[in-house]
Write an enzyme that holds these catalytic residues in place. Structure first.
Site, PDB file in Angstrom:
ATOM      1  N   GLY A  65      -1.598  -0.034 -12.381  1.00 30.73           N
ATOM      2  CA  GLY A  65      -2.439   0.342 -12.718  1.00 30.73           C
ATOM      3  C   GLY A  65      -4.354  -1.133 -13.058  1.00 30.73           C
ATOM      4  CB  SER A  66      -7.169  -0.825 -13.079  1.00 29.26           C
ATOM      5  OG  SER A  66      -7.846   0.435 -12.253  1.00 29.26           O
TER       6      SER A  66
END
Length: 727
Positions: free
Chosen positions: A314-315
């Site tokens: 993810g981020s």
């Protein structure tokens, strides 16, 4: 003269030989007449005496595994195996019959202590030994290598015919302790010694196990060794000791907080790694679910989530995209873009990704998380708000495709790290245009390991220099203490410049701003940089991403200007929106205390190196002496304000949690207040002091107090003008 001397020597030699021959003959004659062995006293016709010579191995002591301070993580300890005498002629030291008469009854009584045994199986084992005419027998599963405490409980049962043989077992005093990293070792019946079965116990087995010895001896049928018959052919060599970089106290804090993470969020799994970015030394390493290394009956997973499980993070991947743009000189720092949704087309001939406002396209739109629309924002804000669209804009319009691939390789992503003694997987790189390329920028579509992520982030936290994570500090000879192998910080490469690293850290510092993506992880008084991540989880069974389960994580380091410690905490759960950041904060605070960074007091004040938490007591309306008694022994720094005898106010309030090296303020009823030495104070400390005293304090800069306008111990009042500089 010489001839006579020689004759005398020969005569003496002949005399000695005659004496020896006489003794041997006498021994044989004595044995023939009395039927008793002259040296051992055993009846040579006793059916329990075996004529064979036993050739056996001598087990080497397995080496210890220690933390960086010498605290034992794994060691060999004495254990006991239950045996049963089944020959009716066997007697104890007092001449009383000492054998098992009723197998089933004895098995049932053993069951009261050894709860895992099968009563029928134990009873059958005893009866079978009786039927075969054996003198004694072991009792099978659940009765081998039991603890000393269980052995004593069985002895209290006073079971005739039940005895114990001393042996060894592997003990883990603080289990669970990095269970999937350290692993476990257990007795291997085939190899007749303790063997590593998982983790470092397995990968370092050749050093830990040592070398077995050899010996021979005469043995009775009952298993007794005849005195004077033992012959050592080869001495056993004990295994080497292994010292890790882990810190036992910090590891315990991480274990506690991950257990809480699992419980509070009904999580499928959780993890945390604490590391020094400047050295790569891993201070704590844990993944859950975990297991008891002493029993290892139920092991939820044999996979070490940190190094053997590839995932889409993810981020937390976004800072690497920003680092690539900054380092290649294409970062549009002062420009803005429209967030919300990224709809695009792709020209395969030119490999150009073009954003469109509307229209038909075969590619799904990429949206910011949870349908957020941040409007028109700067690219700096894109990282703070964790905008997926901002990443797409960078990769489509600024970052070169080939450069991006080169930098991901330079960061060591999608490839094994090479940490000594750790099993790894490489992950999967998917940079296919255009979807794989865009998705990879915000941590989807391609998979890495947590270990890779830790290494890559050292470049950002360590001024561009990337360090290899490592967990084994040294291997030493257990007898001599001589170092066999020593591991030191390893510089892997410098994927980005020092200036780029500083710029990325500056961008990451705003992730913790009010309203930004990592606001919940902000810690009062801690100058920190961070990046959060929420990642989708691919379900190989359905071929789609799970709809209600995500990874939630945060990568953080402190202090922001010169990080001494980095923490990566995360979990897999359906509670990806409202989970508490408290476990992470407890771990980060403990790590800062360990590094001597967090909450330090005045220049000459003591820094506590061990972690502890307390409930703040109620001091209000009590005497100062009472307050000192209540705070005595707590690893905090108490600032008494004023020269009074009674407490008028306090900070924090009663019942709040306080931790090692926190600063506590106690306002007394005295009329005179002296200026404290505020060196090292945080903004939280300054605010607390100002609110309690009503004295205004002006600050400039950020971080911790480095200088103050009024010298310490000078009298101050509500009219005093105090200015402090922070950095």
């Amino acid at each position: 003269m010489k001839i006579k001397a020689t004759n005398k020597r020969l005569f003496r030699i002949i005399q000695v030989m005659i004496i020896i021959g006489t003794l041997v003959s006498a021994n044989v004659l004595f044995t023939m007449v009395t039927k008793t062995h002259i040296w051992t006293g055993h009846n040579v016709l006793d059916s329990r005496i075996s004529n064979s010579i036993v050739h056996t191995t001598v087990s080497a002591k397995r080496g210890e595994i220690l933390d960086r301070n010498g605290t034992v993580i794994a060691q060999d300890t004495t254990a006991y195996t239950v045996i049963a005498y089944v020959d009716s002629s066997n007697v104890d030291a007092n001449g009383k019959a000492n054998y098992v008469k009723h197998p089933k009854q004895v098995a049932k009584k053993l069951k009261t202590v050894l709860t895992d045994i099968d009563v029928d199986q134990v009873a059958d084992t005893i009866q079978n030994a009786k039927d075969k005419g054996l003198s004694q027998t072991e009792l099978g599963a659940g009765t081998k290598r039991i603890s000393k405490s269980k052995m004593k409980k069985i002895k209290k049962l006073k079971l005739a015919g039940i005895d114990f043989e001393e042996t060894v077992t592997r003990k883990y005093p603080s289990t669970p302790f990095a269970s999937n990293l350290v692993g476990f070792a257990t007795y291997d019946e085939d190899k007749q010694k303790i063997v590593g079965k998982l983790g470092l116990e397995q990968s370092l087995n050749k050093y830990l196990s040592g070398t077995q010895g050899e010996m021979t001896y005469h043995q009775t049928v009952s298993g007794d060794v005849l005195p004077g018959t033992t012959n050592v052919i080869k001495q056993a060599e004990d295994g080497a000791n292994v010292k890790l970089t882990l810190d036992a106290n910090l590891q315990k804090t991480v274990e506690t907080q991950l257990k809480k993470t699992m419980k509070d969020n009904n999580a499928e799994s959780a993890w945390c790694v604490v590391m020094e970015p400047s050295t790569g030394k891993v201070l704590a390493w844990t993944s859950y679910p975990t297991f008891n290394q002493n029993t290892h009956k139920t092991i939820p997973t044999f996979t070490n989530l940190i190094s053997e499980s590839a995932y889409e993070p993810g981020s937390v991947m976004k800072p690497f995209t920003f680092a690539t743009a900054i380092d290649t000189g294409v970062y549009p720092k002062d420009e803005t873009y429209r967030a919300g949704s990224f709809l695009y087309t792709y020209d395969a001939s030119t490999k150009k990704i073009t954003r469109i406002q509307s229209g038909s396209t075969p590619y799904p739109a990429i949206n910011d998380a949870l349908g957020e629309d941040f409007g028109t924002i700067t690219f700096d804000q894109a990282l703070a708000y964790s905008s997926n669209v901002g990443i797409c804009e960078l990769l489509a319009n600024y970052v070169n495709y080939k450069d991006y691939g080169k930098y991901m390789k330079k960061f060591g992503l999608y490839q094994k790290v090479g940490t000594p003694w750790i099993n790894e997987v490489a992950g999967q790189k998917n940079f296919s245009m255009p979807m794989g390329y865009l998705n990879s920028g915000f941590g989807q579509g391609s998979s890495i390991t947590i270990l890779q992520l830790m290494q890559a982030y050292t470049a950002i936290f360590n001024d561009g220099q990337m360090m290899m994570p490592y967990v084994v500090d040294s291997i030493t000879d257990a007898d001599t203490g001589k170092t066999i192998k020593k591991y030191s910080p390893t510089k892997v490469s410098k994927p980005i410049s020092s200036d780029t690293a500083k710029q990325v850290r500056e961008l990451m510092s705003h992730v913790l701003d009010d309203g930004a993506g990592g606001e919940k992880f902000k810690m009062d008084g801690v100058d920190m940089v961070a990046k959060t991540g929420t990642g989708q989880i691919y379900d190989s069974k359905t071929g789609t991403y799970k709809e209600d389960t995500y990874t939630s994580s945060v990568m953080a380091a402190a202090p922001s200007d010169n990080p001494k410690v980095m923490v990566y905490w995360g979990m897999v759960s359906d509670n990806y929106l409202n989970y508490s950041a408290e476990p992470f904060k407890q771990i980060m605070q403990a790590a800062l205390v360990y590094e001597g960074v967090g909450g330090q007091d005045e220049k000459n004040a003591k820094k506590y190196t061990s972690w502890a938490s307390y409930d703040m007591p109620s001091l209000l309306n009590h005497s100062v002496d009472y307050a000192k008694e209540q705070m005595n022994g707590k690893k905090v720094h108490v600032v008494y304000i004023g020269n009074g005898d009674n407490v008028m106010n306090q900070y924090p309030n009663a019942g709040q949690t306080i931790n090692s090296n926190d600063r506590i303020f106690v306002l007394t009823d005295g009329n005179s207040i002296s200026m404290p030495d505020m060196t090292g104070w945080t903004q939280k400390d300054i605010t607390a002091f100002s609110q309690l005293t009503g004295i205004t304090i002006k600050t400039s800069g950020s971080g911790k107090v480095s200088s103050q306008s009024i010298e310490a111990k000078q009298p101050i009042t509500s009219d005093s003008v105090i200015t402090v500089k922070m950095k």
